[in-house]
Design an enzyme around this catalytic site. Structure first.
Site, PDB file in Angstrom:
ATOM      1  CD  GLU B 229       7.416   0.557  24.302  1.00  0.00           C
ATOM      2  OE1 GLU B 229       7.571   1.787  24.135  1.00  0.00           O
ATOM      3  OE2 GLU B 229       7.890  -0.305  23.527  1.00  0.00           O
ATOM      4  CG  HIS B 245      14.191 -28.282  28.835  1.00  0.00           C
ATOM      5  ND1 HIS B 245      14.784 -29.526  28.881  1.00  0.00           N
ATOM      6  CD2 HIS B 245      13.581 -28.200  27.631  1.00  0.00           C
ATOM      7  CE1 HIS B 245      14.552 -30.164  27.742  1.00  0.00           C
ATOM      8  NE2 HIS B 245      13.822 -29.377  26.967  1.00  0.00           N
ATOM      9  CE  LYS B 339      14.386   7.981  24.687  1.00  0.00           C
ATOM     10  NZ  LYS B 339      13.488   8.069  23.526  1.00  0.00           N
TER      11      LYS B 339
END
Lengths: 345, 345
Positions: B229, B245, B339
């Site tokens: 950001e 793992h 948006k």
């Protein structure tokens, strides 16, 4: 073809995945009478390929469950674990040190424990302590045993009435995977298939796998880890809509690195329409900043079938990618080395 | 200096972070009488900078809590939410569509809702519906308001007796951040500081941030998102021991991409000794395969202070990194564009 030869073992495991589901459907869990309690929460404790089944259950529970499923990838256990917790300790080998540690702590908290394992210390401890043990076939590598490690938990929860529809979803999953494996298995005569094409797209790139919350997210996480373990190369993942709040901004610089990124979006017909819209807009925003962006849709009807259709495609693609790198996907020497170093004084 | 000028607003917000904590400590939550129930679980519903406080609480609860905290980054809510759920709806603007959707669903499930917001639709709806609202100061960008968005939840849970030690941990955090900000604020006379050096190491690289489960994990996630950001560039994260793992295997190929990776490990004196050992071994395994590997230790005593010491350093580093790229860290045009597109028909 060289990549088929080095990948032979892993391809065999992959082809056998629907069979793992079928075998589990036939299994009887003789200990069920000890687990009739009204549980407050479920914990799935495991790492790597033994934990991913927990994420599938967590996702399913958030959608349709009445109690939370918490996935515990740790030596410790959540402090709230108690006698009202149904605690799955999952370790394919039975010797995963984090899970053995968590098992002991869960036992001290008097949780109801069920172990999923092919043997090892976990099996011995659980049998000695009187807990239910699901003994799965040994001889695979843990990540290839995803059917054996996930299905017993799902069937137990189905039988206990906690998630009653899981059994029928597993049955549909067998169908979907059985169809899919005929399309994506190695075939020297017809070498082109969706998994191979996906692998080709990811070669010499930075793979970034995106899924959707409550939908394809676990398949995205699985694919990331399979690229790491089979193709021995880096990969990363994230989830809609959260990635729209941070990761989507990170496409300005550095351009030479972004030009190596290949984004794979796992999508699903039942995604929230707002999520679908987000996927469309995000594709517009980032596609010209990266090397490639692929959208791959699940198939099937039930949640499990749709999720596993993507897991299966990704699993195969990660093995094909190893082949393109002339790497044998099956052994994970780094993990063996790490375990050896950890067991030194 | 050019990077100080473009980053001025964000640097101002950062310097003010300890003050956010102090202001919250003085706040009174007048609605507390309505929330005296014995809750089964806590849900924190929010996205991006409004959700990270939920991860901090989740981590804290796993360590010391008696009930689970579930973080909900979605339009939906977990199916198990009911009247025994304490549901925090967190949206700095008050207009985050996912959180507004989740609020409605939580209301239908009769959860006990408390909203944390600077205003917007969420504030109006909650006041109209009779729920508790913590109205935080507006005018910041959400990710800079991490103190305002986290502390009220922590103090409420402290006051309710659910996590009684959180208040004193917040008090120590104020001290630690107040010291730290004098070391890492921009200083033209003495331009070298730990945050600036960290930024320098990350320039033109693929930053991969690793934390430890139950310890520094949330600071690692935060730093990844802040690089996205503020510095408008890619970054990824993972957690010990899970990464041992799978991700640790992914360092064989492709070499030209791995040679751009810079790993940052956030560590902590109270990490499990097995985790510390894993960090040492993993560093040995990967350091010669990547461009650089840095280990950064938290400071402070309490969990919150240690976590925020790393969050704060990472926040500052991400702003310095923006400066090195000659980017203004404060606006997030991509999110505004997204948006706007989402609100079209």
């Amino acid at each position: 073809m060289k990549d088929n030869m080095t990948a032979e073992k892993m391809m065999e495991y992959l082809y056998g995945l629907p069979n793992q589901f079928v075998e589990c459907l036939k299994a009887e869990f003789t200990f069920m009478g000890n687990y009739k309690k009204r549980y407050k929460n479920i914990v799935v404790s495991g790492l790597g390929g033994s934990a991913i089944g927990g994420d599938i259950l967590r996702s399913y529970a958030e959608n349709k469950g009445n109690i939370p499923v918490i996935v515990n990838r740790s030596y410790e256990i959540p402090n709230f674990v108690d006698e009202k917790t149904l605690f799955f300790a999952v370790s394919y080998s039975g010797n995963t040190e984090e899970t053995l540690s968590a098992y002991e702590k869960a036992k001290n908290k008097r949780a109801d424990i069920i172990c999923i394992t092919s043997g090892g210390k976990l099996s011995l401890m659980a049998e000695s302590d009187g807990y239910g043990v699901v003994k799965v076939p040994s001889g695979l590598v843990p990540r290839a045993a995803i059917g054996y490690l996930f299905c017993p938990m799902a069937l137990i929860l189905s039988e206990l009435g906690i998630f009653p529809n899981l059994k029928s979803e597993i049955e549909e999953t067998v169908q979907v995977l059985s169809e899919l494996r005929e399309e994506i298995k190695p075939d020297i005569v017809f070498p082109d298939n969706p998994a191979r094409r996906l692998a080709e797209s990811l070669m010499d790139s930075i793979p970034v796998i995106w899924g959707s919350i409550g939908g394809t997210e676990t398949a995205a996480l699985r694919f990331k880890a399979q690229i790491n373990e089979n193709a021995k190369s880096p990969a990363y993942y994230n989830v809609f809509p959260e990635l729209n709040h941070n990761e989507v901004v990170g496409f300005a610089v550095p351009e030479d690195i972004l030009s190596r990124v290949v984004i794979v979006i796992f999508e699903d017909k039942y995604d929230n329409p707002r999520i679908k819209k987000r996927i469309d807009i995000t594709e517009d925003i980032v596609k010209n900043r990266v090397k490639n962006l692929l959208r791959i849709e699940s198939r099937g009807e039930s949640f499990l079938a749709r999720l596993f259709s993507l897991i299966y495609l990704g699993d195969y693609a990660s093995v094909y990618l190893a082949g393109r790198y002339s790497i044998n996907p099956t052994p994970v020497g780094v993990i063996d080395y790490l375990k050896a170093r950890l067991s030194e004084g």
